[in-house]
Scaffold this active site. Structure first.
Site, mmCIF file in Angstrom:
data_model
loop_
_atom_site.group_PDB
_atom_site.id
_atom_site.type_symbol
_atom_site.label_atom_id
_atom_site.label_comp_id
_atom_site.label_asym_id
_atom_site.label_seq_id
_atom_site.Cartn_x
_atom_site.Cartn_y
_atom_site.Cartn_z
ATOM 1 N N CYS A 136 -6.646 17.991 25.473
ATOM 2 C CA CYS A 136 -6.489 16.663 26.089
ATOM 3 C C CYS A 136 -7.570 16.428 27.138
ATOM 4 O O CYS A 136 -7.489 16.945 28.250
ATOM 5 C CB CYS A 136 -5.106 16.533 26.717
ATOM 6 S SG CYS A 136 -4.808 14.932 27.500
ATOM 7 N N CYS A 139 -6.357 14.577 30.250
ATOM 8 C CA CYS A 139 -5.596 15.447 31.154
ATOM 9 C C CYS A 139 -6.509 16.366 31.956
ATOM 10 O O CYS A 139 -6.312 16.571 33.155
ATOM 11 C CB CYS A 139 -4.615 16.318 30.364
ATOM 12 S SG CYS A 139 -3.578 15.427 29.199
ATOM 13 N N ASP A 140 -7.504 16.951 31.294
ATOM 14 C CA ASP A 140 -8.247 18.066 31.884
ATOM 15 C C ASP A 140 -9.728 17.816 32.110
ATOM 16 O O ASP A 140 -10.414 18.664 32.696
ATOM 17 C CB ASP A 140 -8.084 19.305 30.992
ATOM 18 C CG ASP A 140 -6.633 19.721 30.842
ATOM 19 O OD1 ASP A 140 -5.870 19.571 31.814
ATOM 20 O OD2 ASP A 140 -6.255 20.193 29.759
#
Length: 315
Positions: A136, A139-140
């Protein structure tokens, strides 16, 4: 087989399931929640969560799910270990079997079984998951600002991840197995126009290198046979997700990829009294905060559904 009757049954324990549990508990519905195969969902394999409101310093993914669980239990949710192994939504109330040995008859069911990222199947991929390997970018990606990263995949998701990372990272290598992409034309154009994205065609990943964190990726050109190592600090797998919805396929409407279809603007499915929340029905956003939002919707929809049933009985 043991049997039990409940008012609200929640299947799954990620942000969607626990949020539904919090709302249903506070409404006095005495929900029972089964945590499923991966208690806490995908966040339990995420080290740092920095984009969820209310955690100004970020939070460890597993700890975040413990916090969610404790909040749900505080209001009275009955949180249990166990996996839903079969369902029968052909009549009402609904029947769900847990671990092939316990049958629950539920007046309403909230499905929050999530989706699982598809992986390449490399041992190093799992060993370095959360240490530079991710599924992701949204997300990261922040953790790889001004670094070099690789994205594997050839569809719209891979293009979207590569484009997103190109705004944060110094260099993005996109590893494409064939000599063409499956992505839509507009998504391909965005990738090809980005100055810091380099597409490596006919390229497959042999191994992710690094002892404790990602240091490089070893790839092979499947036409020439050339093997080379590319220094990167992040490796993003973008080959799709698989919704955990197989046991519901005989009853619920789904799209071609197995995501449960809900009535727009609601969490309602095609079966009365069955609601879906989180990544089991969301293939677009797939974020903890959006999953939590749909969990709230599912609990409120279930509460209203049960109230309408009581009114109908009273009349």
């Amino acid at each position: 087989m043991t049997k039990e009757e409940v008012k609200v049954l929640i299947i799954g324990s990620g942000p969607a399931g626990y949020t539904a549990a919090i709302y249903a508990s506070r409404a006095g519905l005495n929900p029972v929640l089964y945590m499923g195969e991966q208690p806490g969902g995908q966040l339990t394999i995420t080290n740092d969560v920095e984009n969820y409101p209310g955690y100004p310093d970020g939070v460890n993914g597993p700890q975040m799910m413990i916090d969610f669980q404790q909040q749900a239990e505080r209001f009275g949710t009955d949180v249990r270990t166990g996996l839903a192994t079969s369902v029968d939504f052909s009549g009402y109330p609904h029947k769900v079997v847990i671990d092939d040995k316990h049958e629950i008859t539920a007046e309403s069911v909230i499905i929050s079984t999530g989706a699982s990222a598809k992986w390449l199947g490399l041992p190093s991929e799992q060993r370095l998951n959360g240490q530079g390997v991710s599924a992701c970018a949204v997300c990261d990606g922040f953790f790889f600002r001004n670094m070099d990263v690789a994205v594997v995949g050839a569809g719209d998701t891979a293009c979207e991840e590569a484009t997103y990372l190109s705004k944060l990272c110094k260099k993005v290598y996109m590893l494409v197995r064939r000599n063409e992409m499956r992505a839509s034309t507009i998504m391909q154009q965005r990738v090809l126009k980005a100055k810091n994205i380099e597409v490596l065609w006919n390229t497959e990943t042999e191994e992710i290198l690094g002892e404790h964190e990602v240091e490089a990726v070893r790839v092979i050109n499947n036409q020439s046979g050339e093997v080379k190592e590319i220094p990167v600090q992040g490796f993003f797998v973008a080959i799709g997700h698989q919704p955990n919805t197989a046991i519901f396929k005989d009853y619920l409407k789904m799209d071609e990829n197995g995501y449960i279809q809900t009535i727009p603007g609601t969490s309602r499915t095609n079966i009365e009294g069955v609601f879906a929340a989180g990544d089991a029905q969301d293939h677009v956003y797939r974020q903890a905060v959006t999953a939590a939002g749909t969990g709230c919707m599912a609990a409120l929809d279930a509460e209203r559904f049960l109230a309408s049933k009581e009114v109908a009985v009273a009349e």
